[in-house]
Design a protein around this motif. Structure first.
Motif, PDB file in Angstrom:
ATOM      1  N   CYS A  27      35.848  54.836  36.208  1.00 37.32           N
ATOM      2  CA  CYS A  27      37.098  55.495  35.634  1.00 37.32           C
ATOM      3  C   CYS A  27      38.247  54.240  35.500  1.00 37.32           C
ATOM      4  CB  CYS A  27      37.761  56.404  36.691  1.00 37.32           C
ATOM      5  SG  CYS A  27      37.072  57.923  36.729  1.00 37.32           S
ATOM      6  N   TRP A  28      38.159  53.382  36.108  1.00 35.89           N
ATOM      7  CA  TRP A  28      39.179  52.095  35.663  1.00 35.89           C
ATOM      8  C   TRP A  28      38.802  51.331  34.556  1.00 35.89           C
ATOM      9  CZ3 TRP A  28      43.588  52.729  37.394  1.00 35.89           C
ATOM     10  CH2 TRP A  28      43.906  53.550  38.653  1.00 35.89           C
ATOM     11  N   GLU A  29      37.516  51.197  34.220  1.00 36.10           N
ATOM     12  CA  GLU A  29      37.101  50.709  33.317  1.00 36.10           C
ATOM     13  C   GLU A  29      37.695  51.247  31.835  1.00 36.10           C
ATOM     14  OE1 GLU A  29      33.051  49.769  33.104  1.00 36.10           O
ATOM     15  OE2 GLU A  29      33.167  48.785  35.084  1.00 36.10           O
ATOM     16  N   PHE A  30      37.437  52.761  31.915  1.00 38.73           N
ATOM     17  CA  PHE A  30      37.929  53.242  30.721  1.00 38.73           C
ATOM     18  C   PHE A  30      39.435  53.511  30.899  1.00 38.73           C
ATOM     19  CE2 PHE A  30      33.692  55.595  30.996  1.00 38.73           C
ATOM     20  CZ  PHE A  30      33.109  55.131  29.795  1.00 38.73           C
ATOM     21  N   ASP A  40      41.325  41.375  33.982  1.00 38.39           N
ATOM     22  CA  ASP A  40      42.293  40.730  34.804  1.00 38.39           C
ATOM     23  C   ASP A  40      43.780  41.471  35.048  1.00 38.39           C
ATOM     24  OD1 ASP A  40      43.579  39.896  32.415  1.00 38.39           O
ATOM     25  OD2 ASP A  40      43.450  37.887  33.057  1.00 38.39           O
ATOM     26  N   GLY A  41      43.852  42.397  34.350  1.00 33.60           N
ATOM     27  CA  GLY A  41      45.180  43.212  34.569  1.00 33.60           C
ATOM     28  C   GLY A  41      46.330  42.975  33.390  1.00 33.60           C
ATOM     29  N   PRO A  77      29.686  47.300  53.132  1.00 34.15           N
ATOM     30  CA  PRO A  77      30.471  46.372  51.995  1.00 34.15           C
ATOM     31  C   PRO A  77      29.649  46.266  50.629  1.00 34.15           C
ATOM     32  CG  PRO A  77      29.289  45.105  53.855  1.00 34.15           C
ATOM     33  CD  PRO A  77      29.405  46.425  54.054  1.00 34.15           C
ATOM     34  N   SER A  78      28.304  46.576  50.403  1.00 32.52           N
ATOM     35  CA  SER A  78      27.627  46.174  49.365  1.00 32.52           C
ATOM     36  C   SER A  78      28.534  46.749  48.040  1.00 32.52           C
ATOM     37  CB  SER A  78      26.332  46.485  49.446  1.00 32.52           C
ATOM     38  OG  SER A  78      26.131  47.955  49.344  1.00 32.52           O
ATOM     39  N   VAL A  79      28.770  48.122  47.985  1.00 34.37           N
ATOM     40  CA  VAL A  79      29.191  48.680  47.055  1.00 34.37           C
ATOM     41  C   VAL A  79      30.524  48.097  46.601  1.00 34.37           C
ATOM     42  CG1 VAL A  79      29.900  50.794  45.668  1.00 34.37           C
ATOM     43  CG2 VAL A  79      27.988  50.784  47.069  1.00 34.37           C
ATOM     44  N   VAL A  80      31.439  47.953  47.707  1.00 35.90           N
ATOM     45  CA  VAL A  80      32.802  47.248  47.361  1.00 35.90           C
ATOM     46  C   VAL A  80      32.774  45.746  46.807  1.00 35.90           C
ATOM     47  CG1 VAL A  80      34.948  46.568  48.462  1.00 35.90           C
ATOM     48  CG2 VAL A  80      33.700  48.761  49.195  1.00 35.90           C
ATOM     49  N   ASP A  81      31.690  44.969  47.533  1.00 33.01           N
ATOM     50  CA  ASP A  81      31.481  43.812  47.132  1.00 33.01           C
ATOM     51  C   ASP A  81      31.020  43.628  45.625  1.00 33.01           C
ATOM     52  OD1 ASP A  81      31.976  42.609  49.549  1.00 33.01           O
ATOM     53  OD2 ASP A  81      30.119  42.491  50.074  1.00 33.01           O
ATOM     54  N   THR A  85      33.239  41.165  43.158  1.00 30.79           N
ATOM     55  CA  THR A  85      32.603  40.014  42.454  1.00 30.79           C
ATOM     56  C   THR A  85      32.346  40.398  41.073  1.00 30.79           C
ATOM     57  OG1 THR A  85      30.495  40.582  43.288  1.00 30.79           O
ATOM     58  CG2 THR A  85      31.565  39.085  44.627  1.00 30.79           C
ATOM     59  N   GLY A  86      32.695  41.632  40.507  1.00 28.96           N
ATOM     60  CA  GLY A  86      32.320  41.760  39.192  1.00 28.96           C
ATOM     61  C   GLY A  86      33.341  41.434  38.233  1.00 28.96           C
TER      62      GLY A  86
END
Length: 155
Positions: A27-30, A40-41, A77-81, A85-86
């Motif tokens: 969603c945020w990518e779209f 980066d905003g 933490p894995s999905v949030v990480d 880092t993405g």
């Protein structure tokens, strides 16, 4: 003579659990593509914050960058990480990410009564801060899974 009064309507998003965060990530990518916002905003288009689509989901910070009004919550933490880092790591405020240390193992009761319980207070505090930073809250956008671990148990 007509006077146009524009009410800014803002939405606070909460993405809960692995499914909610992964859906939220897309969603945020779209939203960024739609609003001409870089990962980066920063504003890469000709729109300004006066655009209703930007005002609804983003707030402009003092550095001129747009930040989502969002909390991303998971018990492990894995999905949030992956977001930390993405490619869109600089889009979110650092306190947008909330995670525990262990997963709910796809068990509703574990997400509800064990690992999710420790995240509730910090999640509500983050959402409260997001709401306080709005001028005219329109509503909430919540993404999570109905069944499973953190997403189902947390909600």
């Amino acid at each position: 003579e007509f006077i146009l009064v524009y009410n800014m309507r803002e939405v606070v998003s909460a993405h809960i659990g692995q499914a909610g965060i992964q859906i939220g990530q897309f969603c945020w990518e779209f939203f960024c593509l739609d609003g001409s916002i870089a990962p980066d905003g920063s504003d890469i288009g000709d729109q300004t914050l006066s655009s209703p689509s930007l005002e609804t989901f983003f707030s402009e910070k003092q550095d001129g960058k747009f930040r989502p009004r969002a909390a991303l919550i998971d018990s492990e933490p894995s999905v949030v990480d992956n977001l930390r880092t993405g490619a869109y790591r600089s889009l979110f405020e650092p306190d947008s990410f909330l995670n525990g240390k262990e997963d709910a193992a796809n068990l509703f009761s574990r997400g509800r009564y064990h690992v999710g319980r420790g995240l509730v207070d910090s999640a509500l505090e983050r959402i409260r801060k997001l709401v306080e930073d709005t001028a005219s809250l329109q509503g909430f956008l919540i993404t999570s899974s109905i069944g499973g671990g953190t997403g189902g148990g947390f909600g």
